[in-house]
Design a protein around this motif. Structure first.
Motif, mmCIF file in Angstrom:
data_model
loop_
_atom_site.group_PDB
_atom_site.id
_atom_site.type_symbol
_atom_site.label_atom_id
_atom_site.label_comp_id
_atom_site.label_asym_id
_atom_site.label_seq_id
_atom_site.Cartn_x
_atom_site.Cartn_y
_atom_site.Cartn_z
ATOM 1 N N GLU A 18 0.845 -1.455 0.091
ATOM 2 C CA GLU A 18 -0.128 0.112 0.084
ATOM 3 C C GLU A 18 0.754 1.313 0.370
ATOM 4 O OE1 GLU A 18 -2.866 -0.427 3.810
ATOM 5 O OE2 GLU A 18 -3.297 -2.449 2.681
ATOM 6 N N LYS A 88 2.968 2.567 2.733
ATOM 7 C CA LYS A 88 2.482 2.015 4.290
ATOM 8 C C LYS A 88 2.735 1.240 5.154
ATOM 9 C CE LYS A 88 -1.484 3.779 2.821
ATOM 10 N NZ LYS A 88 -3.086 4.636 2.923
ATOM 11 N N ALA A 89 2.846 0.294 4.317
ATOM 12 C CA ALA A 89 1.999 -1.374 4.465
ATOM 13 C C ALA A 89 2.957 -1.670 3.677
ATOM 14 C CB ALA A 89 1.405 -1.635 5.025
ATOM 15 N N PHE A 90 3.500 -3.005 3.315
ATOM 16 C CA PHE A 90 4.223 -3.813 2.639
ATOM 17 C C PHE A 90 4.153 -5.517 3.313
ATOM 18 C CE2 PHE A 90 7.767 -2.574 3.378
ATOM 19 C CZ PHE A 90 9.265 -3.361 3.492
ATOM 20 N N LYS A 91 4.066 -6.647 2.357
ATOM 21 C CA LYS A 91 3.983 -8.324 2.791
ATOM 22 C C LYS A 91 5.145 -8.130 1.670
ATOM 23 C CE LYS A 91 1.856 -11.448 5.881
ATOM 24 N NZ LYS A 91 1.353 -11.104 7.214
ATOM 25 N N VAL A 92 6.223 -9.313 1.953
ATOM 26 C CA VAL A 92 6.770 -10.174 1.099
ATOM 27 C C VAL A 92 6.431 -12.039 1.283
ATOM 28 C CG1 VAL A 92 8.802 -10.668 0.298
ATOM 29 C CG2 VAL A 92 8.238 -8.375 1.077
ATOM 30 N N ILE A 94 7.732 -15.776 0.637
ATOM 31 C CA ILE A 94 8.167 -16.671 -0.671
ATOM 32 C C ILE A 94 8.128 -18.126 -0.596
ATOM 33 C CG2 ILE A 94 10.451 -16.791 -0.752
ATOM 34 C CD1 ILE A 94 10.810 -14.433 -0.073
ATOM 35 N N CYS A 95 7.631 -18.159 -2.118
ATOM 36 C CA CYS A 95 6.524 -19.195 -2.184
ATOM 37 C C CYS A 95 7.428 -19.906 -3.254
ATOM 38 C CB CYS A 95 5.635 -18.334 -2.918
ATOM 39 S SG CYS A 95 4.982 -17.544 -2.040
ATOM 40 N N ILE B 2 -3.824 -5.347 2.440
ATOM 41 C CA ILE B 2 -3.333 -6.732 2.151
ATOM 42 C C ILE B 2 -3.795 -8.049 2.830
ATOM 43 C CG2 ILE B 2 -1.332 -7.641 3.201
ATOM 44 C CD1 ILE B 2 0.651 -4.406 2.628
ATOM 45 N N ALA B 3 -3.621 -8.622 2.399
ATOM 46 C CA ALA B 3 -3.881 -10.069 3.689
ATOM 47 C C ALA B 3 -3.840 -10.303 5.176
ATOM 48 C CB ALA B 3 -4.530 -11.332 2.300
ATOM 49 N N LYS B 4 -4.599 -10.600 5.366
ATOM 50 C CA LYS B 4 -3.867 -11.147 7.180
ATOM 51 C C LYS B 4 -4.154 -12.070 7.155
ATOM 52 C CE LYS B 4 -4.892 -6.200 9.322
ATOM 53 N NZ LYS B 4 -3.882 -5.675 8.829
ATOM 54 N N THR B 5 -2.664 -12.895 6.654
ATOM 55 C CA THR B 5 -2.134 -14.443 6.353
ATOM 56 C C THR B 5 -2.108 -14.880 7.785
ATOM 57 O OG1 THR B 5 -0.854 -14.501 4.983
ATOM 58 C CG2 THR B 5 -2.968 -14.420 3.662
ATOM 59 N N VAL B 97 3.603 -20.872 0.440
ATOM 60 C CA VAL B 97 4.629 -20.161 1.234
ATOM 61 C C VAL B 97 5.632 -20.787 2.181
ATOM 62 C CG1 VAL B 97 3.874 -17.731 2.036
ATOM 63 C CG2 VAL B 97 2.167 -18.580 0.671
ATOM 64 N N GLU B 98 6.387 -20.230 2.015
ATOM 65 C CA GLU B 98 7.429 -21.287 2.931
ATOM 66 C C GLU B 98 7.822 -19.841 4.295
ATOM 67 O OE1 GLU B 98 10.281 -22.953 0.870
ATOM 68 O OE2 GLU B 98 9.440 -24.259 0.294
ATOM 69 N N LYS B 99 7.746 -18.202 4.030
ATOM 70 C CA LYS B 99 8.580 -17.467 4.635
ATOM 71 C C LYS B 99 7.766 -16.219 4.178
ATOM 72 C CE LYS B 99 12.889 -15.592 4.790
ATOM 73 N NZ LYS B 99 14.019 -15.372 4.499
ATOM 74 N N GLU B 100 7.542 -15.272 5.339
ATOM 75 C CA GLU B 100 7.066 -14.280 4.471
ATOM 76 C C GLU B 100 7.994 -13.245 5.831
ATOM 77 O OE1 GLU B 100 2.501 -14.705 5.645
ATOM 78 O OE2 GLU B 100 2.915 -13.691 7.650
ATOM 79 N N TYR B 101 7.711 -11.496 5.504
ATOM 80 C CA TYR B 101 7.464 -10.936 6.382
ATOM 81 C C TYR B 101 6.582 -9.551 6.090
ATOM 82 C CZ TYR B 101 11.056 -9.481 3.068
ATOM 83 O OH TYR B 101 11.836 -9.030 2.215
ATOM 84 N N GLY B 102 7.218 -8.831 6.286
ATOM 85 C CA GLY B 102 6.187 -7.197 6.110
ATOM 86 C C GLY B 102 6.376 -6.274 7.165
ATOM 87 N N PHE B 103 5.339 -4.797 7.012
ATOM 88 C CA PHE B 103 5.892 -4.140 7.174
ATOM 89 C C PHE B 103 4.747 -2.681 7.084
ATOM 90 C CE2 PHE B 103 6.492 0.487 5.568
ATOM 91 C CZ PHE B 103 7.487 1.460 7.228
ATOM 92 N N GLU B 104 4.653 -2.130 8.499
ATOM 93 C CA GLU B 104 3.553 -1.323 8.437
ATOM 94 C C GLU B 104 3.088 -0.086 9.492
ATOM 95 O OE1 GLU B 104 -1.752 -2.622 10.164
ATOM 96 O OE2 GLU B 104 -0.100 -3.628 9.606
#
Lengths: 105, 105
Positions: A18, A88-92, A94-95, B2-5, B97-104
């Motif tokens: 976002e 404002k926000a992001f998500k990464v 890894i798949c 952003i989806a809250k998985t 999806v094996e790994k994730e990180y984010g920022f808000e």
């Protein structure tokens, strides 16, 4: 364009974001990052779209290739700017791409 | 949004598409499909954006949940219409999806 990737398995990085209203340098950097990513060993393709949400998916032949791109200096600087200015926000995510199918007219 | 998985591992379906100019029923069906997907067991979230390319990513807690949604009758009918009317080309990638990180902020 839909990325012409190899046969699975391979890897995808889903970057969902976002944006803030700050466009200062954003477009130029986005184009530059795509150019640089394409030069990385193991890069397979990239797809991007933006509505309210932005989604960029890049494809790679290994987790090592993803890690190497993450450590790229210009990319690291761009990520810093992303956190401070553009997002404002992001998500990464890894798949591992396990299966795929498609359709073309 | 952003989806809250949940915490990985979970699954993602990356649907990348190029549209035709035929909009007949498209938007209504897209909204309906999102409503129906949300009711499926194992659905975790959905993200979508469209520029030249459309990217929709849906998240699921298992491959079985993805398969079950694929077999949904209304969804199957919508896919048929997608092939005949709405899409020039598309690609579906099933990923873990094996790994994730984010920022808000």
């Amino acid at each position: 364009m839909i990325a012409k990737t190899t046969k699975p398995p391979y890897y995808a990085v889903i970057f969902t974001s976002e944006r803030t209203k700050n466009n200062n340098g954003y477009s130029k950097t986005a184009i530059r990052m795509e150019e640089l990513a394409k030069k990385e060993a193991g890069f397979l393709g990239m797809e991007a779209a933006r509505s309210e949400l932005g989604i960029t998916v890049s494809y790679w032949n290994s987790l090592e290739a993803i890690q190497h791109w993450k450590e790229n200096v210009a990319h690291s600087e761009a990520r810093e700017k992303g956190r401070s200015d553009w997002y404002k926000a992001f998500k990464v995510r890894i798949c591992k791409v396990e299966k795929e199918y498609g359709f073309e007219k």
